[in-house]
Design a protein around this motif. Structure first.
Motif, mmCIF file in Angstrom:
data_model
loop_
_atom_site.group_PDB
_atom_site.id
_atom_site.type_symbol
_atom_site.label_atom_id
_atom_site.label_comp_id
_atom_site.label_asym_id
_atom_site.label_seq_id
_atom_site.Cartn_x
_atom_site.Cartn_y
_atom_site.Cartn_z
ATOM 1 N N CYS A 1 3.486 16.215 8.885
ATOM 2 C CA CYS A 1 4.429 16.079 9.989
ATOM 3 C C CYS A 1 4.749 17.429 10.646
ATOM 4 N N GLY A 2 3.709 18.059 11.158
ATOM 5 C CA GLY A 2 3.900 19.209 12.018
ATOM 6 C C GLY A 2 3.864 20.565 11.359
ATOM 7 N N ASP A 3 3.670 21.577 12.190
ATOM 8 C CA ASP A 3 3.525 22.972 11.776
ATOM 9 C C ASP A 3 2.429 23.110 10.730
ATOM 10 N N MET A 4 1.246 22.761 11.165
ATOM 11 C CA MET A 4 0.095 22.907 10.292
ATOM 12 C C MET A 4 -0.150 24.381 9.964
ATOM 13 N N ILE A 5 0.057 25.239 10.977
ATOM 14 C CA ILE A 5 -0.070 26.687 10.782
ATOM 15 C C ILE A 5 1.151 27.371 11.385
ATOM 16 N N ASP A 6 1.327 28.656 11.074
ATOM 17 C CA ASP A 6 2.528 29.373 11.519
ATOM 18 C C ASP A 6 2.351 30.067 12.864
ATOM 19 N N ALA A 7 1.196 30.633 13.123
ATOM 20 C CA ALA A 7 0.986 31.400 14.355
ATOM 21 C C ALA A 7 1.043 30.484 15.573
ATOM 22 N N PHE B 1 0.848 -1.186 0.000
ATOM 23 C CA PHE B 1 0.000 0.000 0.000
ATOM 24 C C PHE B 1 0.885 1.236 0.000
ATOM 25 N N LEU B 2 0.263 2.397 -0.122
ATOM 26 C CA LEU B 2 1.037 3.639 -0.090
ATOM 27 C C LEU B 2 0.369 4.654 0.815
ATOM 28 N N PHE B 3 1.157 5.628 1.235
ATOM 29 C CA PHE B 3 0.618 6.765 1.967
ATOM 30 C C PHE B 3 1.363 8.027 1.541
ATOM 31 N N ILE B 4 0.789 9.173 1.871
ATOM 32 C CA ILE B 4 1.381 10.468 1.549
ATOM 33 C C ILE B 4 2.036 11.044 2.798
ATOM 34 N N HIS B 5 3.302 11.438 2.664
ATOM 35 C CA HIS B 5 3.991 12.111 3.758
ATOM 36 C C HIS B 5 4.240 13.563 3.371
ATOM 37 N N GLY B 6 3.537 14.475 4.054
ATOM 38 C CA GLY B 6 3.734 15.899 3.861
ATOM 39 C C GLY B 6 4.208 16.536 5.148
ATOM 40 N N ALA B 7 4.595 17.790 5.073
ATOM 41 C CA ALA B 7 5.051 18.506 6.256
ATOM 42 C C ALA B 7 4.894 20.007 6.046
ATOM 43 N N ASP B 8 4.734 20.722 7.130
ATOM 44 C CA ASP B 8 4.841 22.178 7.133
ATOM 45 C C ASP B 8 3.940 22.860 6.102
ATOM 46 N N THR B 9 2.644 22.583 6.203
ATOM 47 C CA THR B 9 1.700 23.414 5.443
ATOM 48 C C THR B 9 1.839 24.861 5.922
ATOM 49 N N CYS C 1 -2.312 14.024 11.770
ATOM 50 C CA CYS C 1 -1.558 15.231 12.140
ATOM 51 C C CYS C 1 -0.496 14.906 13.180
ATOM 52 N N VAL C 2 0.682 15.488 12.991
ATOM 53 C CA VAL C 2 1.812 15.315 13.900
ATOM 54 C C VAL C 2 2.117 16.679 14.512
ATOM 55 N N CYS C 3 2.356 16.721 15.797
ATOM 56 C CA CYS C 3 2.548 17.980 16.505
ATOM 57 C C CYS C 3 3.907 18.601 16.209
ATOM 58 N N GLY C 4 3.919 19.884 15.811
ATOM 59 C CA GLY C 4 5.153 20.611 15.549
ATOM 60 C C GLY C 4 5.369 21.725 16.555
ATOM 61 N N ASN C 5 6.518 22.382 16.465
ATOM 62 C CA ASN C 5 6.822 23.440 17.436
ATOM 63 C C ASN C 5 5.871 24.630 17.309
ATOM 64 N N HIS C 6 5.444 24.970 16.092
ATOM 65 C CA HIS C 6 4.505 26.076 15.945
ATOM 66 C C HIS C 6 3.107 25.703 16.439
ATOM 67 N N ASP C 7 2.847 24.422 16.564
ATOM 68 C CA ASP C 7 1.526 23.978 16.998
ATOM 69 C C ASP C 7 1.348 24.026 18.511
ATOM 70 N N VAL C 8 2.451 23.941 19.267
ATOM 71 C CA VAL C 8 2.369 24.006 20.731
ATOM 72 C C VAL C 8 3.330 25.030 21.328
ATOM 73 N N GLY C 9 4.122 25.690 20.490
ATOM 74 C CA GLY C 9 5.106 26.642 20.983
ATOM 75 C C GLY C 9 6.484 26.009 21.114
ATOM 76 N N ASP C 10 7.522 26.828 20.988
ATOM 77 C CA ASP C 10 8.881 26.315 21.129
ATOM 78 C C ASP C 10 9.137 25.766 22.524
ATOM 79 N N GLN C 11 8.426 26.307 23.506
ATOM 80 C CA GLN C 11 8.500 25.809 24.879
ATOM 81 C C GLN C 11 7.066 25.504 25.314
ATOM 82 N N PRO C 12 6.584 24.298 25.021
ATOM 83 C CA PRO C 12 5.175 23.998 25.266
ATOM 84 C C PRO C 12 4.797 24.102 26.742
ATOM 85 N N THR C 13 3.546 24.467 26.961
ATOM 86 C CA THR C 13 2.971 24.554 28.295
ATOM 87 C C THR C 13 1.773 23.617 28.368
#
Length: 320
Positions: free
Chosen positions: A106-112, A53-61, A141-153
């Protein structure tokens, strides 16, 4: 007779509309991981090998990065270019034959960052555009630094889980075991030590399961390394102390494939049998790499992958 026909037609139309509503609801973020699992991808249902089978690997929309990169003031930023590129990526996935079993970002779905201006608007646009993904292709969805902050809380993690579902979890597809990590706990988990510990204990249990799988694949945002396991620490990789510990665990469990993003360029390398695959951005690549994503083909004896730019994305892939 005519009245019975009209009633039957009306009944069938209602069934069709109901099915369409269910499909719409389940598209994109209509399905979210919970209780550390992804609905429909259980070991009981998908734990046995059923063929290639196959899957799509994307990142950083990463809706909004282009304007951030170009130092546009927050109040004037837009992300229409990233939205359109993501729409092109979704259409390419929808048209690919055979159909991908899933589409992972693979993370950073959005920038803010959470709590910042544009966060809610960017998230709503991400959610809206992924409704265009074929409901038969689950969004992972995979959690990126922009998704929780560089220092997550605790607050930023709670916000992430509310929007996207669990920030770490596992699932099975066709006998292959997939583990989704939150790499931000390794990069800087100082404010969430208890959550980081839970993540570590959970991973140890998953790696025991990995020994029963045809293959085990790890998804995370920040790469373990970009080219070599011995490279220097930097913004785009994990620090060597954590890197060595994780790599050791993965190799001991027989894991051979780790996929990541974050770098906005294509990169990767090997440490023995462990391959680190870094995929460039869908939204805003850095340098000469084009907008694109990776087609990953899973076969019984190996996993292969190729980066395809969005302008020349294939219509079909040979699985045999």
């Amino acid at each position: 007779m005519l009245q019975r026909h009209i009633k039957l037609t009306f009944h069938l139309n209602n069934i069709h509309q109901g099915l369409m509503k269910i499909k719409t609801k389940m598209a994109g973020l209509g399905t979210k991981p919970n209780e550390r699992k992804y609905p429909g991808f259980s070991q009981e249902k998908e734990g046995k090998w059923t063929g290639p089978f196959l899957f799509i690997h994307g990142a950083d929309t990463q809706f909004g990065l282009k304007d951030t990169w170009n130092k546009v003031p927050e109040e004037k930023r837009d992300w229409k270019d990233e939205v359109e590129l993501t729409r092109v990526a979704i259409k390419a996935a929808n048209n690919l034959h055979p159909r991908p079993r899933f589409f992972v970002v693979c993370g950073d779905m959005i920038d803010a960052f959470p709590g910042r201006r544009n966060y809610e608007a960017q998230f709503e646009d991400f959610k809206a555009v992924f409704k265009e993904l074929d409901p038969e292709i689950p969004l992972v969805c995979v959690c990126g630094n922009h998704d929780v902050g560089d220092q997550p809380t605790v607050e930023s993690i709670t916000k992430y889980r509310s929007n996207y579902g669990d920030d770490y979890y596992s699932f099975w597809v066709g006998g292959v075991f997939f583990i989704v990590l939150n790499s931000q706990y390794y990069k800087d988990g100082t404010l969430v030590e208890d959550v980081k510990k839970e993540h570590e204990l959970w991973l140890d249990k998953q790696l025991e399961l990995a020994k029963t799988a045809k293959h085990t694949v790890v998804f995370q945002h920040i790469p373990l390394f970009l080219e070599s396991v011995d490279e220097e620490d930097g913004y785009f990789n994990l620090c060597k102390k954590d890197r060595d510990e994780i790599v050791g665990k993965l190799k001991d469990a027989g894991v051979k494939y780790v996929f990541a993003g974050h770098y906005h360029k294509n990169a990767g390398g090997f440490d023995g049998n462990l391959e680190m695959v870094v995929t460039s951005a869908i939204g805003f690549p850095i340098g000469e790499d084009k907008h694109g994503m990776r087609v990953v083909t899973v076969k019984e004896d190996k996993i292969m992958h190729s980066f395809e730019d969005l302008d020349n994305f294939p219509k079909s892939v040979e699985l045999k």
